[in-house]
Every structure is written in C-alpha cells, then in structure tokens.
Design a protein around this motif. Structure first.
Motif, PDB file in Angstrom:
ATOM      1  N   ILE A   1       5.496   7.107   0.373  1.00 58.20           N
ATOM      2  CA  ILE A   1       4.001   6.881   0.619  1.00 58.20           C
ATOM      3  C   ILE A   1       3.879   5.175   0.372  1.00 58.20           C
ATOM      4  N   ALA A   2       3.200   4.557   1.237  1.00 55.00           N
ATOM      5  CA  ALA A   2       2.852   3.220   1.363  1.00 55.00           C
ATOM      6  C   ALA A   2       1.318   3.166   1.187  1.00 55.00           C
ATOM      7  N   ASN A   3       0.751   2.901   0.161  1.00 52.47           N
ATOM      8  CA  ASN A   3      -0.776   2.754  -0.018  1.00 52.47           C
ATOM      9  C   ASN A   3      -0.812   1.310   0.295  1.00 52.47           C
ATOM     10  N   GLN A   4      -1.710   0.958   1.212  1.00 52.42           N
ATOM     11  CA  GLN A   4      -1.910  -0.485   1.659  1.00 52.42           C
ATOM     12  C   GLN A   4      -3.341  -0.685   2.023  1.00 52.42           C
ATOM     13  N   GLN A   5      -4.349  -0.187   1.159  1.00 52.18           N
ATOM     14  CA  GLN A   5      -5.694  -0.102   1.343  1.00 52.18           C
ATOM     15  C   GLN A   5      -6.268   0.097  -0.124  1.00 52.18           C
ATOM     16  N   PRO A   6      -7.683  -0.557  -0.244  1.00 51.52           N
ATOM     17  CA  PRO A   6      -8.467  -0.570  -1.560  1.00 51.52           C
ATOM     18  C   PRO A   6      -9.109   0.437  -1.597  1.00 51.52           C
ATOM     19  N   THR A   7      -9.765   1.160  -0.532  1.00 49.45           N
ATOM     20  CA  THR A   7     -10.863   2.078  -0.466  1.00 49.45           C
ATOM     21  C   THR A   7     -10.596   3.501  -1.307  1.00 49.45           C
ATOM     22  N   LEU A   8      -9.598   3.983  -1.380  1.00 50.82           N
ATOM     23  CA  LEU A   8      -9.402   5.404  -2.053  1.00 50.82           C
ATOM     24  C   LEU A   8      -8.261   5.313  -2.895  1.00 50.82           C
TER      25      LEU A   8
END
Length: 150
Positions: free
Chosen positions: A5-12
């Motif tokens: 899993i690569a989480n590349q966002q700040p929204t959620l």
C-alpha cells in the motif's frame, strides 16, 4: 500474496490493514496464492495524469487497474485509487469516505482477477462481487448505481 500500500495523498486516513485484507481475500477466492498487488492511494491531479497517460481520458477517475502478470496461481498487478474522488463521492452518497475508497480498491482488484464491467451481465456480476466483499469487510454497499465506475 503480498499487498503493498502506498498512501500518496493527504485527504483521507487510509486503513491499510482493511485494504490489504480485502485484496488478499479477492485474490485467494479467485485462486491466486502468489504474487504482489500494489495499491496506490493518490489525489485527483495524479489520477488525472495517469488516466490521460494510460487511457487517453482527460479527466480524473475513481480507480485504475493495471494487470501485470496473470498466470495462476501467480498474480501481479497495480490498483490506483483517488482519495479526492472517494471523499467527494462519499459526501454525495452519504456514506463514509473510507468505505468509498474500499469500494474502489475492491473494484480494482476484481478487475485484476478477471471481472469485467462493459456488458450489462458483466456489470451485474461485478456489482454482486463488490457487495460481497464490502459485506465481508462489515460495510453495507451503496444503493445500485452508486458504485465504482471504471
């Protein structure tokens, strides 16, 4: 089956364990025991660029799937989902953004294991499979017509 899993966002906030678990379940149920599924959670500008580059669509989308190796029992593939789209659609549909994001991951992995959704009967089977895996995660699916679209 390995799931990255690569989480590349700040929204959620991303529940990586839940996403990883559903990926493994879908792959295992389809007969895949080896391989890697990569899931990237990105923002709409990134998704827009990927959609333009790979599908020649000049707009962001909810989910993209890229099957790399499909040779049972081995599966290699990538799923890219938009947290921005999940947040916006969840607000419209009246359910949690994390559940919308989960739906996108389920939809994308179902594509990796061979589900299609171009013809009516394929779409009905895809929606039934989505609902099955959402329920396995303790999530009641959204009403018909409010599911992942690509």
């Amino acid at each position: 089956m390995e799931v990255e899993i690569a989480n590349q966002q700040p929204t959620l906030a991303v529940d990586e364990d839940r996403l990883r678990g559903v990926c493994v379940a879908i792959a295992a149920d389809a007969g895949y025991r080896e391989g890697t599924i990569s899931v990237a959670v990105v923002d709409d500008p990134t998704m827009h660029e990927l959609n333009r580059r790979h599908l020649a669509h000049d707009y962001p989308t909810d989910v993209l799937s890229f099957p790399l190796t499909d040779s049972p029992p081995r599966l290699e593939g990538e799923v890219v989902v938009s947290a921005d789209t999940a947040a916006a659609n969840a607000a419209e549909y009246g359910w949690p953004a994390g559940d919308e994001l989960l739906l996108y991951v389920v939809h994308g992995v179902l594509h990796l294991v061979g589900h299609r959704d171009k013809a009516d009967e394929e779409t009905a089977a895809m929606r039934a499979a989505e609902a099955h895996y959402l329920r396995r995660c303790g999530v009641e699916p959204p009403p018909v017509g409010e599911a992942a679209s690509s």
